[in-house]
Design an enzyme around this catalytic site. Structure first.
Site, short mmCIF file in Angstrom:
data_model
loop_
_atom_site.label_atom_id
_atom_site.label_comp_id
_atom_site.label_asym_id
_atom_site.label_seq_id
_atom_site.Cartn_x
_atom_site.Cartn_y
_atom_site.Cartn_z
N TYR A 1 -5.93 16.51 -8.16
CA TYR A 1 -5.20 15.53 -8.95
C TYR A 1 -4.30 16.23 -9.98
O TYR A 1 -3.12 15.89 -10.13
CB TYR A 1 -6.19 14.60 -9.65
CG TYR A 1 -5.57 13.67 -10.67
CD1 TYR A 1 -4.88 12.54 -10.26
CD2 TYR A 1 -5.70 13.92 -12.04
CE1 TYR A 1 -4.31 11.67 -11.20
CE2 TYR A 1 -5.14 13.06 -12.98
CZ TYR A 1 -4.45 11.93 -12.55
OH TYR A 1 -3.89 11.09 -13.48
N THR B 1 -9.39 2.28 -18.84
CA THR B 1 -9.02 1.48 -17.67
C THR B 1 -10.21 1.47 -16.71
O THR B 1 -11.23 2.12 -16.94
CB THR B 1 -7.81 2.08 -16.95
OG1 THR B 1 -8.16 3.38 -16.44
CG2 THR B 1 -6.61 2.21 -17.89
N LYS C 1 -0.11 16.03 -10.23
CA LYS C 1 0.61 15.58 -11.42
C LYS C 1 1.51 16.68 -11.97
O LYS C 1 2.59 16.39 -12.51
CB LYS C 1 -0.38 15.11 -12.48
CG LYS C 1 -1.08 13.80 -12.13
CD LYS C 1 -0.10 12.65 -11.94
CE LYS C 1 -0.82 11.31 -11.86
NZ LYS C 1 0.11 10.18 -11.65
N ASP D 1 0.86 -1.18 0.00
CA ASP D 1 0.00 0.00 0.00
C ASP D 1 0.90 1.23 0.00
O ASP D 1 1.56 1.51 1.00
CB ASP D 1 -0.91 -0.01 1.23
CG ASP D 1 -1.87 1.17 1.25
OD1 ASP D 1 -1.78 2.04 0.35
OD2 ASP D 1 -2.71 1.23 2.17
N ASN E 1 3.89 4.02 -11.74
CA ASN E 1 2.60 4.04 -12.42
C ASN E 1 1.44 4.28 -11.47
O ASN E 1 0.42 4.86 -11.86
CB ASN E 1 2.39 2.73 -13.17
CG ASN E 1 0.96 2.57 -13.63
OD1 ASN E 1 0.51 3.25 -14.55
ND2 ASN E 1 0.22 1.68 -12.98
#
Length: 267
Positions: free
Chosen positions: A156, A191, A160, A58, A85
């Protein structure tokens, strides 16, 4: 093309599905010995053949990155490739979020912990065995949204963007010592983030008054102005990662590669 990867050792985070699974499969096919890190395994991961070791972990645990790298060194004798990833919604979180005020302080902390701080820790752990090898390749999976500020998923996007800055800084420091660091920035990819029940497609479908398949095949590509007219496939990202991991990319460092279906329009 021979990517000259046979016998090398890689750590891949978020390796059990989606982009991570495609990268794992691709590197195994190239003869790489892979440590695949993810919270749980999947039948698809277990079905792969080759020198593969799954490490349940984790990445919200600050100790996890060093443990993953230690496994690679112990089991395979070193480390040549790191693919960061794991990212996207932290465990237990569903995206998208609509608007800046939708995210609390805790939401921001969790987003940065998963998408940036875990990468910092994994790279920190990987640098020493790579320096011992005299070379290495680190590929950070970022996002086209890092280049496209928007109120949707603002936490998010910011995490990034920080990852891209980190990548440039790491390349500047460690390229002279043989360690290349690059980013791959996908746009929307087919995905589980999109396709799972309750995922992004369902959330957008509820907002748009349509269904999941229509969002994936028509609404999202039109909304995001995807030049190709479709979401990317995980394998398309994996192919770029494999090339960047390869000695064939020996002069490529500090670069960012968009695999985004034409989402980014900026020069």
């Amino acid at each position: 093309m021979d990517l000259q990867l046979s016998g090398r050792v890689a750590v891949i985070t978020g390796a059990s599905k989606g982009i991570g699974l495609a990268v794992t499969r691709t590197l195994l096919d190239e003869g790489v010995r892979v440590v695949a890190a993810s919270r749980t395994s999947t039948p698809e991961l277990e079905a792969l053949s080759g020198d593969l070791l799954h490490v349940p972990t984790d990445l919200m645990d600050p100790e996890a990155p060093a443990q993953i790298v230690e496994k690679a060194v112990t089991e395979f004798g070193g480390l040549d490739i790191l693919v960061n990833n794991a990212g996207g919604p932290p465990p237990g979180v569903t995206l998208p979020r609509f608007g800046f005020l939708a995210a609390t302080d805790e939401d921001w902390r969790a987003m940065f912990e998963f998408n940036l701080f875990s990468v910092v820790r994994t790279v920190r752990a990987a640098i020493t065995p790579m320096l011992a090898r005299g070379e290495g390749s680190i590929v950070n999976i970022s996002s086209a949204n890092a280049h496209s500020p928007a109120p949707m998923n603002v936490d998010y996007n910011a995490a990034k963007a920080g990852l891209n800055n980190l990548t440039k800084a790491l390349s500047e420091e460690f390229a002279p010592q043989g360690i290349r660091v690059n980013t791959v920035s996908p746009g929307p990819v087919r995905t589980a983030w999109w396709t799972k029940s309750g995922g992004a497609a369902d959330i957008i479908a509820a907002q748009a008054g349509t269904d999941r398949d229509s969002v994936i095949n028509k609404v999202a590509p039109e909304m995001m102005k995807l030049t190709t007219g479709r979401l990317a496939e995980p394998q398309e990202i994996a192919d770029v990662v494999a090339l960047l991991a390869s000695p064939r990319s020996a002069s490529t460092t500090g670069a960012d590669f968009a695999v985004d279906s034409g989402f980014l329009k900026q020069i």
